[in-house]
Design a protein around this motif. Sequence first.
Motif, PDB file in Angstrom:
ATOM      1  N   PRO A  31       0.831  -1.207   0.000  1.00 43.26           N
ATOM      2  CA  PRO A  31       0.000   0.000   0.000  1.00 43.26           C
ATOM      3  C   PRO A  31       0.865   1.256   0.000  1.00 43.26           C
ATOM      4  CG  PRO A  31      -0.777  -1.579   1.634  1.00 43.26           C
ATOM      5  CD  PRO A  31       0.539  -2.093   1.156  1.00 43.26           C
ATOM      6  N   LEU A  32       0.445   2.258  -0.769  1.00 42.76           N
ATOM      7  CA  LEU A  32       1.251   3.468  -0.933  1.00 42.76           C
ATOM      8  C   LEU A  32       0.612   4.653  -0.215  1.00 42.76           C
ATOM      9  CD1 LEU A  32       1.996   3.111  -4.774  1.00 42.76           C
ATOM     10  CD2 LEU A  32       3.553   2.608  -2.881  1.00 42.76           C
ATOM     11  N   PRO A  33       1.357   5.331   0.635  1.00 47.85           N
ATOM     12  CA  PRO A  33       0.849   6.569   1.219  1.00 47.85           C
ATOM     13  C   PRO A  33       0.887   7.696   0.197  1.00 47.85           C
ATOM     14  CG  PRO A  33       3.092   6.193   1.937  1.00 47.85           C
ATOM     15  CD  PRO A  33       2.700   4.982   1.131  1.00 47.85           C
ATOM     16  N   VAL A  34       0.019   8.689   0.380  1.00 42.82           N
ATOM     17  CA  VAL A  34      -0.083   9.812  -0.549  1.00 42.82           C
ATOM     18  C   VAL A  34       0.032  11.108   0.244  1.00 42.82           C
ATOM     19  CG1 VAL A  34      -1.554  11.013  -2.226  1.00 42.82           C
ATOM     20  CG2 VAL A  34      -1.561   8.509  -2.120  1.00 42.82           C
ATOM     21  N   GLU A  35       0.842  12.017  -0.282  1.00 43.03           N
ATOM     22  CA  GLU A  35       0.949  13.341   0.313  1.00 43.03           C
ATOM     23  C   GLU A  35       0.880  14.384  -0.800  1.00 43.03           C
ATOM     24  OE1 GLU A  35       3.863  15.944   3.291  1.00 43.03           O
ATOM     25  OE2 GLU A  35       4.428  13.923   2.658  1.00 43.03           O
ATOM     26  N   VAL A  53      -3.044  17.571   1.609  1.00 41.30           N
ATOM     27  CA  VAL A  53      -3.662  16.439   2.292  1.00 41.30           C
ATOM     28  C   VAL A  53      -2.636  15.312   2.410  1.00 41.30           C
ATOM     29  CG1 VAL A  53      -4.549  15.352   0.185  1.00 41.30           C
ATOM     30  CG2 VAL A  53      -5.687  14.925   2.365  1.00 41.30           C
ATOM     31  N   ALA A  54      -2.729  14.558   3.465  1.00 41.43           N
ATOM     32  CA  ALA A  54      -1.896  13.373   3.665  1.00 41.43           C
ATOM     33  C   ALA A  54      -2.804  12.169   3.841  1.00 41.43           C
ATOM     34  CB  ALA A  54      -0.996  13.549   4.886  1.00 41.43           C
ATOM     35  N   ASP A  96       3.358  19.765  -5.189  1.00 42.85           N
ATOM     36  CA  ASP A  96       3.954  18.435  -5.353  1.00 42.85           C
ATOM     37  C   ASP A  96       2.958  17.356  -4.977  1.00 42.85           C
ATOM     38  OD1 ASP A  96       6.686  19.431  -5.925  1.00 42.85           O
ATOM     39  OD2 ASP A  96       6.589  20.137  -3.851  1.00 42.85           O
ATOM     40  N   VAL A  97       3.075  16.224  -5.684  1.00 39.12           N
ATOM     41  CA  VAL A  97       2.320  15.016  -5.360  1.00 39.12           C
ATOM     42  C   VAL A  97       3.343  13.946  -5.003  1.00 39.12           C
ATOM     43  CG1 VAL A  97       0.724  13.263  -6.189  1.00 39.12           C
ATOM     44  CG2 VAL A  97       0.427  15.639  -6.902  1.00 39.12           C
ATOM     45  N   ILE A  98       3.309  13.475  -3.759  1.00 36.15           N
ATOM     46  CA  ILE A  98       4.274  12.500  -3.262  1.00 36.15           C
ATOM     47  C   ILE A  98       3.555  11.178  -3.053  1.00 36.15           C
ATOM     48  CG2 ILE A  98       6.040  12.029  -1.518  1.00 36.15           C
ATOM     49  CD1 ILE A  98       6.487  14.611  -3.093  1.00 36.15           C
TER      50      ILE A  98
END
Length: 631
Positions: A381-385, A405-406, A440-442
């Motif tokens: 599973p990938l976290p999104v920031e 948002v995180a 940025d999209v992390i």
Amino acid sequence: MSETPDIDLGRTRPSEAPAGARSAPDRAGIGEDLDGAATEPVKALRVLRRGIAMSPELRRGVPAIAAVGLFAAVGRLIVPVMVQLVLDHGVLGADGYQPGVVWTLSLAALAAVLVVAAASRFALIRLVRMAESVLLGLRVRAFEHIHRLSLAAHSESRRGVLVARVTSDIEAMALFMQWGAYSWTINPVLILATLAVMLFYSWQLTLLVSVLHLLLLPFLRWIQRRQIAAHSRVRDRVADTMGHTSEAVSAAAVIRAYGYRGAMRARLDRAVDRQYETQLSAFKWWAFMLPVVDLVSSVALAAAIVAGVTWSDELGIGAGGLVAFVFLVRLLIRPISEIGEVFDNTQAALAAWWKVMGVLDTPVEVVEPAPDEARELPDGPLPVEVRGVDFSYRAGEPVLRGVDVAIPADADVAVVGETGSGKTTFARLLARLADPSSGDVIIGGVDLRAVAPDARRRGIRMVPQDGFLFAATIEDNIRYGRPGATEADAAAAVEALGLQRWMEGLPAGMHTPVGQRGGRLSVGERQLVALARAQVADPGLLLLDEATSAVDPETEEALAVAMAHLSQGRTTVSVAHRLSTAERADLVLVFDDGRIVEQGRHDELVEAGGAYARLHESWVGNTRRAAPTGR
């Protein structure tokens, strides 16, 4: 050295390309936006030079064809020379008629003709192969470039233009590549070689014939300016017609249901009439040019005969030489006439080539990282920031404003908001269908711009709103989720999502054809297949765009069960049209006017009495009113 003046087909508009896009010099001065408007001056010779430069198949094939053309030109010139030798030495010579000389020279001429025919056939076969390779390469490059463009370049209003560029515009080049290129390669060599031999017989008659033909150049230049501009308008009209036709075919059910046939037919008729009138306007220049070329060539031939017969002694040309010279003039007229015939075709091909170049010159805003700098995504599973993200379409109002948002790994997130609030655009940015204007999209701790394309496609998958399916079987569409997926993988995906009963109820199970765009299945069934395809992909981040919109309650429940299974072991972001999805989510993001105005769990947001509470209240009220009443 000054550059030959070219044709100005358009005027520059202020650049709308974002920072980092290719500048005008990089685009070599040629371009067109996807709406068909010229973005800067376009010149015919520059189009030709760029077309040759971007087509390695053309560069490899032209030298061989030119060499064969030179050989063919020499072979054709043997015949007039042989005629002169037969007359002067075999018929009208001092020794009178000599059959041996006539037969020997005639057989030599026949052999030359046969060799030239064989060489011409070889050149033609080579040219056709080269032409098909050029068209194939150009079509593939255009397709690849279109698929690299951001979602801003794929709006519905441009679909007909894009389809026209890779179909009808490239087809318009086919005739030129197969015949026009041959004519432009062989005939100039033949013209120069013929003039050289004509000079040997009489420079005075050669000068007379050349001057008469040179008078055509200003006329041809005048015609060419108007032809290429007219054919450019034809390409625009073809794209417009294809756009209207595509819309009429795809919306056939709506047109019939609402009785819209008359209005749609009128729109199509207007588009076809405009294309017809534009094509007639373009062809009238060719109809005007061809008789003028034939007239000048005929006058030149007549003038050469009259001058040769009248002043044969002063010109020092005998009967055999004069007959040979007439043959040479006829030989000169043929390639000039052929060039006149292909002139219109050449202008049409250049106009089409320019349009395709306009697509290839469209800046790729989503620039992939260099292979040595690209990074992989972690497994699982990938976290999104998301940090300070703004986004706007070209020359439009901002769609997203300052989004922060995180999203933790393995979370089930619902994105809600009114129509036009920016929720779908937010999901598309997570899939990198476009890049933010700023921010940025992390994903998984890695800036999405730095992720390798293959890693992004493996780790992030998006199920679009319409659950798009290809014209194949259900099994095929499920296996498209991952390269190399097998029938067993597709069956395992169906089982994992709890879709066996639904699949068994289909006429041929997983081998059921879905039709064009999945038209044989309902909206909900298409979504089920799309979810199974995503299951095969096994991404770490799953994006669902309006996955439960426009389906019946029973299908919605099946979708909900499938999505629950699909969400296990991965991060899921769902753009929710029905708030039943939000009720089951771990986190709800509420968008309004491009901003996240609320976030939290469903119960918390309802109690807060804010934007989400109002959306939920409205949705509950609509659901109750829509529920069937019983007795």
